[in-house]
Design an enzyme around this catalytic site. Structure first.
Site, mmCIF file in Angstrom:
data_model
loop_
_atom_site.group_PDB
_atom_site.id
_atom_site.type_symbol
_atom_site.label_atom_id
_atom_site.label_comp_id
_atom_site.label_asym_id
_atom_site.label_seq_id
_atom_site.Cartn_x
_atom_site.Cartn_y
_atom_site.Cartn_z
ATOM 1 N N HIS A 9 -3.623 -4.985 0.208
ATOM 2 C CA HIS A 9 -3.193 -5.274 1.778
ATOM 3 C C HIS A 9 -3.456 -6.921 1.608
ATOM 4 O O HIS A 9 -4.273 -7.629 2.601
ATOM 5 C CB HIS A 9 -4.090 -4.688 2.676
ATOM 6 N N GLU A 21 -1.690 -8.656 3.896
ATOM 7 C CA GLU A 21 -1.496 -8.920 5.481
ATOM 8 C C GLU A 21 -3.199 -9.210 5.936
ATOM 9 O O GLU A 21 -3.405 -9.821 6.894
ATOM 10 C CB GLU A 21 -0.895 -8.131 6.189
ATOM 11 N N CYS A 73 0.606 -0.981 -0.143
ATOM 12 C CA CYS A 73 -0.007 -0.046 -0.127
ATOM 13 C C CYS A 73 0.970 1.266 0.057
ATOM 14 O O CYS A 73 1.575 1.653 -0.976
ATOM 15 C CB CYS A 73 -1.103 -0.052 1.045
#
Ligand code: MN
Length: 244
Positions: free
Chosen positions: A219, A221, A116
């Site tokens: 993202h 994660e 990001c």
């Protein structure tokens, strides 16, 4: 074999506002980044957001990999632009710290994964520029600030076959989350685009010069528990770190 140490960049979080002014700040790093690095076999080490750049370099010394985490906007001055009215949440010290960390990692041949804000600061560090606000600067762009649940996969991303991103993700087409209002504009020399959404917004970059550099605009994660392909990006980082 010991786990390779992966340094994660962090940010400053204001606390206990009084009269609109924070009384103190905390150093923050999203738990999801830490969990993803650990799940991929790395030993996460959070690099404090530091103003002293020699301390940044010394603190990075044991790191075998670098993860540039998400966050607020990179200052427009970093890539020689005037700030857009919708650009916000800037932290000059964080920009300086991450630029130092990127320079250190490239000099040392330490692999870099950007996420990001990470893809944005990486592109700016290498001489590229950014779209400062997609809704006002890219007519017809799809919604890239989708929000919703953290693991809601709101847009499709097309990944270039044979690219590092495709190998790491194990696919050339995937749905991802999207939590950004800025994006890569002019790609820095030394980087190339390896994923986009249908509106042309850049969703992944990697080195075009054989450097161990990979970055994504979404993202991973936040979604690796529900969609294991995303963990592949962290596995790439950890394996590249271990191979040094
Ligand atoms: Mn997006």
């Amino acid at each position: 074999m010991p786990r390779p140490i992966i340094a994660l960049t962090s940010w400053r979080h204001p606390r206990a506002a009084r009269d609109g002014e924070p009384q103190w700040t905390d150093i923050c790093c999203g738990d999801a980044y830490v969990r993803a690095v650990a799940a991929a076999g790395g030993a996460p080490l959070v690099l404090p957001r530091l103003a002293e750049l020699d301390a940044v370099r010394d603190a990075l010394a044991p790191a075998q990999g670098l993860l540039l985490t998400g966050g607020g906007d990179v200052q427009a001055a970093v890539y020689g632009a005037q700030p857009h009215p919708r650009s916000g949440r800037q932290d000059p010290a964080r920009d300086a710290m991450e630029l130092e960390a990127i320079a250190w990692a490239r000099k040392a041949g330490v692999p870099i994964l950007g996420i990001c804000r990470g893809i944005q600061i990486l592109n700016a560090a290498l001489g590229g520029t950014l779209i400062q606000d997609i809704p006002s600067e890219v007519p017809g762009a799809m919604q890239h600030w989708i929000g919703g649940d953290a693991d809601y996969l709101g847009h499709e991303v097309a990944v270039e076959p044979g690219s590092l991103a495709a190998r790491a993700l194990g696919t050339t087409s995937l749905a991802t989350n999207s939590w950004h209002h800025q994006a890569v504009r002019e790609v820095a020399s030394g980087l190339r685009v390896t994923a986009r959404t249908a509106d042309g917004i850049i969703e992944a970059l990697e080195s075009s010069a054989g450097e161990p550099i990979l970055a994504v605009q979404f993202h991973p994660e936040m979604s690796f528990d529900a969609a294991p392909a995303f963990l592949g990006l962290f596995r790439w980082l950890v394996e590249a770190a271990a191979a040094r």
